[in-house]
Design an enzyme around this catalytic site. Structure first.
Site, PDB file in Angstrom:
ATOM      1  N   ILE A 115     -57.545 -16.341   0.480  1.00 62.13           N
ATOM      2  CA  ILE A 115     -56.752 -17.436  -0.217  1.00 62.13           C
ATOM      3  C   ILE A 115     -55.475 -17.047  -0.050  1.00 62.13           C
ATOM      4  O   ILE A 115     -54.772 -16.123  -1.099  1.00 62.13           O
ATOM      5  CB  ILE A 115     -57.228 -18.389  -0.928  1.00 62.13           C
ATOM      6  CG1 ILE A 115     -57.450 -18.282  -2.721  1.00 62.13           C
ATOM      7  CG2 ILE A 115     -58.935 -18.938  -0.796  1.00 62.13           C
ATOM      8  CD1 ILE A 115     -57.699 -18.580  -3.497  1.00 62.13           C
ATOM      9  N   CYS A 116     -54.318 -18.082   0.379  1.00 60.98           N
ATOM     10  CA  CYS A 116     -53.554 -18.292   0.409  1.00 60.98           C
ATOM     11  C   CYS A 116     -52.530 -19.272  -1.249  1.00 60.98           C
ATOM     12  O   CYS A 116     -53.045 -20.129  -1.333  1.00 60.98           O
ATOM     13  CB  CYS A 116     -52.562 -18.921   1.254  1.00 60.98           C
ATOM     14  SG  CYS A 116     -50.983 -18.885   1.640  1.00 60.98           S
ATOM     15  N   LEU A 117     -52.034 -17.820  -1.752  1.00 64.78           N
ATOM     16  CA  LEU A 117     -51.364 -18.058  -2.771  1.00 64.78           C
ATOM     17  C   LEU A 117     -49.566 -18.025  -3.338  1.00 64.78           C
ATOM     18  O   LEU A 117     -49.011 -18.486  -3.977  1.00 64.78           O
ATOM     19  CB  LEU A 117     -52.247 -17.364  -3.838  1.00 64.78           C
ATOM     20  CG  LEU A 117     -54.032 -17.308  -4.831  1.00 64.78           C
ATOM     21  CD1 LEU A 117     -53.986 -16.216  -5.602  1.00 64.78           C
ATOM     22  CD2 LEU A 117     -54.199 -19.414  -4.582  1.00 64.78           C
TER      23      LEU A 117
END
Length: 164
Positions: A115-117
């Site tokens: 996931i993009c964080l």
């Protein structure tokens, strides 16, 4: 940047003290103990507030984590496998949480279902080394990501409810 609900959740997760990663074998065991204590407290708090949403376990060394997370939408429970490795530069580098079955289904995800964080979570993590740990990554990384992405993926018909 952090809303009141998130601030309250965060204040109930113990901060960690020990600055150690998997390379520091002796001290890593102590850090892992802190990680487990924080995770247990976070899960207990979630259960008490009726917002239980994940289960995690690790390999013996505490370097590979896996489990399930779920998101309730319109009274239906959407469940996903979750996994991540602890980077060798941990806790300076945050873990990259992955939901492999959602790989390629949203733009807010990297190859392998990570996931993009980068925009919101990683700067916050960097300011709080070594106080933040796995429980904080779940609360500040995965939880908000699920809250934004899963309803969107459901509305677009990209993911559908699976009867158990």
């Amino acid at each position: 940047m952090v809303d009141d609900s998130t601030r309250k959740t965060l204040s109930n997760i113990p901060l960690l003290q020990i600055r150690a990663g998997p390379r520091e074998k002796d001290v890593w065991v102590q850090r892992l103990k802190e990680e487990y204590q924080a995770l247990i407290k976070y899960v207990e708090n979630n259960k008490q507030s009726g917002s239980d949403w994940f289960r995690l376990e690790s390999n013996k060394e505490g370097t590979k984590w896996f489990g399930k997370c779920w998101y309730m939408h319109n009274l239906l429970k959407y469940e996903f496998e979750v996994e991540f490795d602890i980077p060798v530069t941990y806790p300076t580098t945050a873990p990259e949480i992955a939901l492999p079955e959602l790989d390629g289904k949203t733009a807010k995800m990297y190859r392998g279902g990570k996931i993009c964080l980068t925009d919101h979570f990683k700067p916050l993590w960097a300011r709080n080394v070594p106080k933040f740990g796995i429980a904080h990554a779940m609360a500040l990384g995965l939880a908000p990501w699920l809250a934004v992405e899963i309803p969107d993926l459901i509305e677009k018909g990209i993911i559908t409810y699976k009867e158990k």
